[in-house]
Design a protein around this motif. Sequence first.
Motif, PDB file in Angstrom:
ATOM      1  N   LYS A 174     -13.897  15.497  15.180  1.00  0.00           N
ATOM      2  CA  LYS A 174     -12.989  15.018  14.134  1.00  0.00           C
ATOM      3  C   LYS A 174     -11.924  16.053  13.809  1.00  0.00           C
ATOM      4  O   LYS A 174     -10.735  15.717  13.653  1.00  0.00           O
ATOM      5  N   LYS A 233      -9.293  16.170  16.578  1.00  0.00           N
ATOM      6  CA  LYS A 233      -8.379  15.031  16.505  1.00  0.00           C
ATOM      7  C   LYS A 233      -7.354  15.225  15.402  1.00  0.00           C
ATOM      8  O   LYS A 233      -6.163  14.888  15.574  1.00  0.00           O
ATOM      9  N   ASN A 234      -7.776  15.780  14.282  1.00  0.00           N
ATOM     10  CA  ASN A 234      -6.862  15.994  13.171  1.00  0.00           C
ATOM     11  C   ASN A 234      -5.814  17.057  13.493  1.00  0.00           C
ATOM     12  O   ASN A 234      -4.677  16.990  13.020  1.00  0.00           O
TER      13      ASN A 234
END
Length: 447
Positions: free
Chosen positions: A363, A366-367
Amino acid sequence: MIMVCLLSSLSGCLGGWVARANEAGLVYRRCGCRCGQTGRQLGVRCERLAEVDHGRWYFAVQLTGIDERRVRVRRGGFASRAEAERACWVLRQVPGHEAAGMWTLRRWLEFWLSENEGRLRPSTMVNYRGLVNDYLIPQLGHVRMRKLRTRDAQRAMDRISHRHVRGGRLISAGTLNGIRAVLRSALSAARRQGVIDRNPGRGLRLPNGARPRAVVWDAEREKAWNDTGVRPRVAVWGLHQVGRFLEAVQSDPLFALWWLVALRGPRRGEIAGLRWEDINLVDGELTIREQVVVVRGVERLGPPKSAAGVRTLALDEFSVRLLTDLWHRQRRRFGWVDPKQRVFLHEDGRPVRPDWLTRRFAKLVKNVDLPPVRLHDLRHGAAGIASAAGVGLKQIQEDMGHHTPLTTIETYICVFKQIAKQAVRASAELLLQHVRVRASLAGAYQA
């Protein structure tokens, strides 16, 4: 004389069955004669079995297998009752092994796995069961142990090597090696216990397949990934990409964890299982003693992946400062810090788990909008960074917890592009010291 005639007559009436049932088993005679009308073998029903020299002798015996289950074993082709009884007696000296020889490979593999339960790490057992159930049992599970030959195993491996897995790719060389290793290990155990005479799993040939090597995400690979969606099997970030990630997650509560993985390369289970008693903030050292594994949703503690995994890692001043700040934050939040407490916790005090770390890392990546890497790829990158910094191979091997430097060389060390350019320039400068170069070429080199 009358008694002999009666016995002969009885033998013919009962289909020539001459048997004796006792604790040694059932001994009988049969032949290969066929019925003139049906063409079927008469076996024990042949009337000629009353003749002394007609047919061959057989025996059947119930044996207790090595798994404490009963199995019926039959053998035949003996010239006399005495030979059949002698063979039956010999067989009963090692009943468990002979009974297991009648098993199918499926039954033996299931027994072998149950025998190794508790001896191997839970994660290893899960991997073994997956390889057995997905590949070995569908291909060879029906074959009896005594009849399994190397050619059967080779044909099965050939069929498996042509299978496709997720993403449409052929099954990897690593998975094929794992399947072969499990089969060979299970059959070696059968040979040691006398179930089979030789190991049919030895000498199996696999397709040539190079072990996947880590490559560095550069502009060209990143563009190809953006255009096609296809990524290298093992890819690590360059130095600037690692720097971008660490800059972006400085405010994350687990920044110290991400920093240590990127710098020192512990496995995710090792960093999750780290306790405060394993850290020496005064001397700047961190000791890996155990790891956390999650098996079917259950968290378990155990030793590292290998004996070489138990190791002590030196820490730099910045890492010590990060861990010291983390210790003080936990002390203010929870009142005190137990030395046996895990180092990395959730906000509510629960220890982090390896599977959760994987999802959390994905996560964050991806950010940050970086090319995709796995959490384990940070470990690859740590070896590459150490190599680029001039750390010796032996030291990198020990820091990574590898049993041999071969693993470090073949899999983990990736040379970053800028370091490769520096290396070739240094080599060229050394060579040019011994080469007389024309002025025009020397000028071009200096430029």
